[in-house]
Enzyme design. Structure first.
Site, PDB file in Angstrom:
ATOM      1  N   GLU A 174       0.810  -1.228   0.000  1.00 35.03           N
ATOM      2  CA  GLU A 174       0.000   0.000   0.000  1.00 35.03           C
ATOM      3  C   GLU A 174       0.842   1.276   0.000  1.00 35.03           C
ATOM      4  OE1 GLU A 174      -3.222  -0.334   2.948  1.00 35.03           O
ATOM      5  OE2 GLU A 174      -3.104  -2.463   2.429  1.00 35.03           O
ATOM      6  N   SER A 182       8.262  -4.068   1.865  1.00 33.77           N
ATOM      7  CA  SER A 182       8.312  -5.381   1.190  1.00 33.77           C
ATOM      8  C   SER A 182       9.009  -6.392   2.093  1.00 33.77           C
ATOM      9  CB  SER A 182       9.070  -5.267  -0.129  1.00 33.77           C
ATOM     10  OG  SER A 182       8.486  -4.275  -0.934  1.00 33.77           O
ATOM     11  N   HIS A 200       3.589   1.667  -1.834  1.00 36.74           N
ATOM     12  CA  HIS A 200       3.800   1.906  -3.270  1.00 36.74           C
ATOM     13  C   HIS A 200       2.497   2.386  -3.926  1.00 36.74           C
ATOM     14  CE1 HIS A 200       6.882  -1.390  -2.589  1.00 36.74           C
ATOM     15  NE2 HIS A 200       7.630  -0.440  -3.119  1.00 36.74           N
ATOM     16  N   GLN A 258      17.118   8.204   1.416  1.00 36.18           N
ATOM     17  CA  GLN A 258      17.091   8.054  -0.048  1.00 36.18           C
ATOM     18  C   GLN A 258      16.435   9.274  -0.685  1.00 36.18           C
ATOM     19  OE1 GLN A 258      16.160   4.346  -2.392  1.00 36.18           O
ATOM     20  NE2 GLN A 258      14.119   5.224  -2.450  1.00 36.18           N
ATOM     21  N   GLU A 313       8.525   8.610   1.901  1.00 34.60           N
ATOM     22  CA  GLU A 313       9.287   9.212   3.014  1.00 34.60           C
ATOM     23  C   GLU A 313       9.806   8.158   3.984  1.00 34.60           C
ATOM     24  OE1 GLU A 313       6.661  12.204   4.581  1.00 34.60           O
ATOM     25  OE2 GLU A 313       7.141  13.603   2.962  1.00 34.60           O
ATOM     26  N   LYS A 314       9.380   6.899   3.830  1.00 36.19           N
ATOM     27  CA  LYS A 314       9.930   5.860   4.708  1.00 36.19           C
ATOM     28  C   LYS A 314      11.435   5.737   4.465  1.00 36.19           C
ATOM     29  CE  LYS A 314       9.394   1.096   4.855  1.00 36.19           C
ATOM     30  NZ  LYS A 314      10.724   0.744   4.609  1.00 36.19           N
TER      31      LYS A 314
HETATM   32  O1  PAF Z   1      13.183   2.620  -3.023  1.00 32.40           O
HETATM   33  C1  PAF Z   1      13.375   1.682  -3.837  1.00 32.40           C
HETATM   34  O2  PAF Z   1      12.543   0.776  -3.980  1.00 32.40           O
HETATM   35  C2  PAF Z   1      14.660   1.647  -4.626  1.00 32.40           C
HETATM   36  O3  PAF Z   1      15.738   2.083  -3.872  1.00 32.40           O
HETATM   37  C3  PAF Z   1      14.575   2.404  -5.959  1.00 32.40           C
HETATM   38  C4  PAF Z   1      14.367   3.888  -5.747  1.00 32.40           C
HETATM   39  C5  PAF Z   1      13.433   1.846  -6.794  1.00 32.40           C
HETATM   40  C6  PAF Z   1      15.874   2.232  -6.745  1.00 32.40           C
HETATM   41  O4  PAF Z   1      16.122   0.906  -7.048  1.00 32.40           O
END
Ligand code: PAF
Length: 279
Positions: free
Chosen positions: A35, A185, A37, A152, A147-148
């Site tokens: 959810e 995941s 994603h 990144q 934001e989790k």
């Molecule tokens: O957050 C993710 O799932 C990955 O780090 C990403 C941004 C798809 C890059 O592989």
């Protein structure tokens, strides 16, 4: 909805859409969609003429002893979800399509030296490289990140600024299970006992949020959060830190916008969670 596996085929489609003046939204993922994603995909669908997602478990962001092989995959289920949301294209390349004996990587200093970047030294080099490649292939107007993965998100925003990508980076809030566990995941790795134990992360986050506004030092907050994790026998702390939202470096005072972030092993599964505090 189309599933495209070749870079050249995706480029041809995108050129046509751009000629028609259509805006393109993009959600990069490694699949096994949940959810969290779905919230990014829905927002991308709402805000753009064309909504594209990539579904690619990126080998360069996994260290030698990490879970690349075991990383959960369910492409058919992912496609069903994307179709229900109205996504136009799922880009699903083979690793050989994305990487052909490369010598070029994208790296970012400082922001990747702490938190997950410290525990997973090659991780953000792999993320920045694949995201740069995907941005060059998809050339989106907007790209959506959760934001989790707060570090990144900060790194991608800085990379986009530093490398002059003409892309708006949109951060989307953490989505949680009813009991508070952040959707991931990797939650699928947890057995039922570990699933219960994993609640110590969100409990620590809640505690941190509750006390931060009247805490005089970062240690006060971090110690309270640490106590909650240490009370859980199945949990082992990788890090719990408070860093500046702008530079991801540890703060000595709570006098600017900060990220409070943690990575905790529950059994063998490494989970992350965080909250942002704005002064
Ligand atoms: O957050 C993710 O799932 C990955 O780090 C990403 C941004 C798809 C890059 O592989």
């Amino acid at each position: 909805m189309e599933i495209i596996t070749k870079i050249s085929d995706l480029r041809t489609k995108i050129k046509e859409w751009k000629k028609e003046g259509k805006t393109i939204g993009f959600v990069p993922t490694m699949g096994f969609l949940h959810e969290g994603h779905a919230s990014l995909l829905k927002r991308c669908r709402e805000e753009n003429d064309i909504a594209i997602t990539s579904n690619f478990v990126n080998p360069t962001q996994f260290g030698p002893n990490e879970d690349l092989e075991a990383y959960p995959r369910d492409f058919e289920k992912d496609c069903q979800l994307c179709k229900n949301i109205g996504i136009d294209v799922v880009f699903h390349p083979e690793p050989s399509e994305m990487y052909n004996n490369p010598y070029t990587y994208v790296n970012i200093d400082t922001l990747s030296s702490t938190l997950c970047g410290k525990s997973r030294p090659i991780h953000f080099k792999g993320v920045c490289t694949v995201v740069t490649k995907l941005f060059n292939i998809v050339t989106p107007d907007r790209a959506y990140f959760g934001e989790k993965d707060a570090q990144q998100l900060a790194i991608i925003k800085k990379m986009v600024k530093d490398l002059n990508f003409d892309i708006e980076i949109v951060g989307c809030p953490i989505i949680r299970e009813n009991d508070g566990l952040a959707k991931s995941s990797r939650n699928t790795y947890l057995n039922s006992e570990e699933r219960k134990a994993a609640l110590c992360l969100s409990k620590a986050i809640m505690k941190g949020k509750e006390i931060i506004s009247h805490a005089t030092t970062p240690e006060i907050v971090l110690n309270e959060m640490t106590k909650i994790i240490e009370n859980e026998p199945l949990a082992k702390i990788d890090y719990i830190s408070m860093v500046g939202l702008d530079d991801m470096q540890p703060v000595k005072e709570i006098n600017k916008d900060i990220l409070v972030a943690m990575a905790v092993y529950i059994g063998k599964t490494r989970l992350i969670d965080n909250f942002i505090y704005k002064v």
